[in-house]
Motif scaffolding. Structure first.
Motif, short mmCIF file in Angstrom:
data_model
loop_
_atom_site.label_atom_id
_atom_site.label_comp_id
_atom_site.label_asym_id
_atom_site.label_seq_id
_atom_site.Cartn_x
_atom_site.Cartn_y
_atom_site.Cartn_z
N ASN A 192 40.67 -10.85 15.13
CA ASN A 192 40.48 -9.96 13.97
C ASN A 192 41.78 -9.73 13.21
OD1 ASN A 192 37.75 -9.70 14.46
ND2 ASN A 192 37.99 -7.88 15.73
N ALA A 193 42.90 -9.80 13.89
CA ALA A 193 44.20 -9.65 13.24
C ALA A 193 44.69 -10.97 12.66
CB ALA A 193 45.23 -9.09 14.22
N LEU A 194 44.40 -12.07 13.36
CA LEU A 194 44.95 -13.38 12.99
C LEU A 194 44.15 -14.11 11.91
CD1 LEU A 194 47.07 -15.57 13.57
CD2 LEU A 194 45.61 -16.35 15.45
N ARG A 195 42.85 -14.15 12.06
CA ARG A 195 42.03 -14.96 11.15
C ARG A 195 42.18 -14.59 9.68
NH1 ARG A 195 36.96 -16.14 15.13
NH2 ARG A 195 37.55 -18.29 15.53
N PRO A 196 42.19 -13.30 9.31
CA PRO A 196 42.37 -12.98 7.88
C PRO A 196 43.70 -13.50 7.33
CG PRO A 196 41.59 -11.05 9.08
CD PRO A 196 41.94 -12.08 10.10
N ALA A 197 44.75 -13.47 8.14
CA ALA A 197 46.04 -14.01 7.69
C ALA A 197 45.95 -15.52 7.51
CB ALA A 197 47.14 -13.65 8.68
N LEU A 198 45.32 -16.21 8.45
CA LEU A 198 45.23 -17.66 8.37
C LEU A 198 44.36 -18.12 7.19
CD1 LEU A 198 44.95 -18.67 12.13
CD2 LEU A 198 46.98 -18.57 10.67
N MET A 199 43.42 -17.30 6.76
CA MET A 199 42.61 -17.64 5.59
C MET A 199 43.44 -17.64 4.31
SD MET A 199 39.51 -18.61 6.14
CE MET A 199 38.63 -18.39 4.59
N LEU A 200 44.63 -17.07 4.36
CA LEU A 200 45.51 -17.03 3.19
C LEU A 200 46.45 -18.24 3.12
CD1 LEU A 200 46.37 -13.24 3.19
CD2 LEU A 200 44.70 -14.45 1.76
N VAL A 201 46.21 -19.25 3.96
CA VAL A 201 47.03 -20.45 3.95
C VAL A 201 47.09 -21.01 2.53
CG1 VAL A 201 45.10 -21.97 4.59
CG2 VAL A 201 47.44 -22.68 5.08
N GLY A 202 48.30 -21.36 2.09
CA GLY A 202 48.47 -21.92 0.75
C GLY A 202 48.65 -20.89 -0.35
N LYS A 203 48.62 -19.59 -0.02
CA LYS A 203 48.72 -18.55 -1.05
C LYS A 203 50.17 -18.28 -1.48
CE LYS A 203 44.42 -17.21 -1.46
NZ LYS A 203 43.67 -17.57 -2.61
N ASP A 204 51.14 -18.78 -0.73
CA ASP A 204 52.53 -18.62 -1.14
C ASP A 204 53.22 -19.97 -1.06
OD1 ASP A 204 52.82 -18.89 1.61
OD2 ASP A 204 53.39 -16.83 1.94
N ASN A 205 54.53 -19.99 -1.17
CA ASN A 205 55.22 -21.27 -1.31
C ASN A 205 55.74 -21.84 0.00
OD1 ASN A 205 57.20 -19.42 -0.88
ND2 ASN A 205 58.54 -20.08 -2.53
N ILE A 206 55.11 -21.52 1.14
CA ILE A 206 55.53 -22.14 2.39
C ILE A 206 54.51 -23.19 2.80
CG2 ILE A 206 56.84 -20.11 3.13
CD1 ILE A 206 54.64 -19.55 5.18
N LEU A 207 54.90 -24.04 3.73
CA LEU A 207 54.02 -25.13 4.16
C LEU A 207 52.68 -24.60 4.65
CD1 LEU A 207 56.48 -27.36 6.20
CD2 LEU A 207 55.68 -27.68 3.86
N PRO A 208 51.60 -25.28 4.32
CA PRO A 208 50.27 -24.80 4.71
C PRO A 208 49.88 -25.23 6.13
CG PRO A 208 50.03 -26.74 3.35
CD PRO A 208 51.51 -26.45 3.44
N VAL A 209 50.66 -24.79 7.11
CA VAL A 209 50.34 -25.15 8.49
C VAL A 209 49.81 -23.97 9.29
CG1 VAL A 209 51.94 -27.10 8.51
CG2 VAL A 209 52.71 -24.89 9.36
N ARG A 210 50.08 -22.74 8.86
CA ARG A 210 49.52 -21.53 9.47
C ARG A 210 49.12 -20.60 8.34
NH1 ARG A 210 47.38 -21.80 14.22
NH2 ARG A 210 47.72 -19.61 14.62
N GLY A 211 49.67 -19.38 8.31
CA GLY A 211 49.33 -18.43 7.26
C GLY A 211 50.48 -18.23 6.28
N PRO A 212 50.45 -17.10 5.55
CA PRO A 212 51.51 -16.81 4.57
C PRO A 212 52.77 -16.27 5.26
CG PRO A 212 49.97 -14.99 4.65
CD PRO A 212 49.42 -16.06 5.57
N LYS A 213 53.81 -16.07 4.48
CA LYS A 213 55.05 -15.50 5.02
C LYS A 213 54.80 -14.13 5.65
CE LYS A 213 58.25 -17.59 1.78
NZ LYS A 213 59.17 -17.34 0.67
#
Length: 155
Positions: free
Chosen positions: A89-110
């Motif tokens: 419940n804590a991790l999945r919402p963050a991982l759904m934001l993959v690609g939302k910022d300028n870091i590599l899309p391998v996990r979630g946002p910064k």
């Protein structure tokens, strides 16, 4: 690394583990949990073992079914009073934001904050060769850490 791979990773990750509505694929090895996603050009396969302590691997295949990119990861829930479901419940919402910022899309946002949980992801490198650390804090207490590394695969 190609823009196609970059965009495919975002697409695949949102259609596998991060998305709680997606069904798991058939287990590829004893006691594994698997997710798979494909489009016309590439196929993504994620296999992991465990729950509050887990290890896994992601592989991307090209249209010829050759492995072209991969990542290994190991994660630990540091607060043993938290269940795997609580961490999901804590991790999945963050991982759904993959690609939302300028870091590599391998996990979630910064960084992502949700319901008293703070998710962070720090990564070095590029899609050809990288390593990263993912953490989750609850009320300033570090409750979870994941380390990952990976890159392109060539014969």
């Amino acid at each position: 690394m190609s823009e196609d791979l970059y965009n495919f990773l975002i697409e695949a990750k949102k259609q596998t583990y991060a998305n709680e509505n997606v069904k798991k694929a058939q287990s590829s090895r004893e006691a594994s949990f698997d997710y798979e996603y494909k489009n016309n050009k590439m196929k993504y396969h994620d296999t992991y073992f465990g729950g509050t302590r887990f290890m896994g691997e992601e592989i991307v295949y090209n249209s010829l079914n050759e492995p072209i990119w991969g990542m290994n990861y190991y994660g630990v829930t540091l607060n043993e009073t938290l269940s795997e479901d609580a961490m999901d419940n804590a991790l999945r919402p963050a991982l759904m934001l993959v690609g939302k910022d300028n870091i590599l899309p391998v996990r979630g946002p910064k960084e992502y904050i949700n319901n008293g949980y703070k998710y962070t992801f720090k990564i070095n490198g590029d899609l050809d060769y990288f390593e990263g650390v993912e953490t989750i804090f609850k009320d300033e207490e570090k409750i979870y850490v994941l380390k990952c590394h990976g890159g392109t695969i060539k014969k």
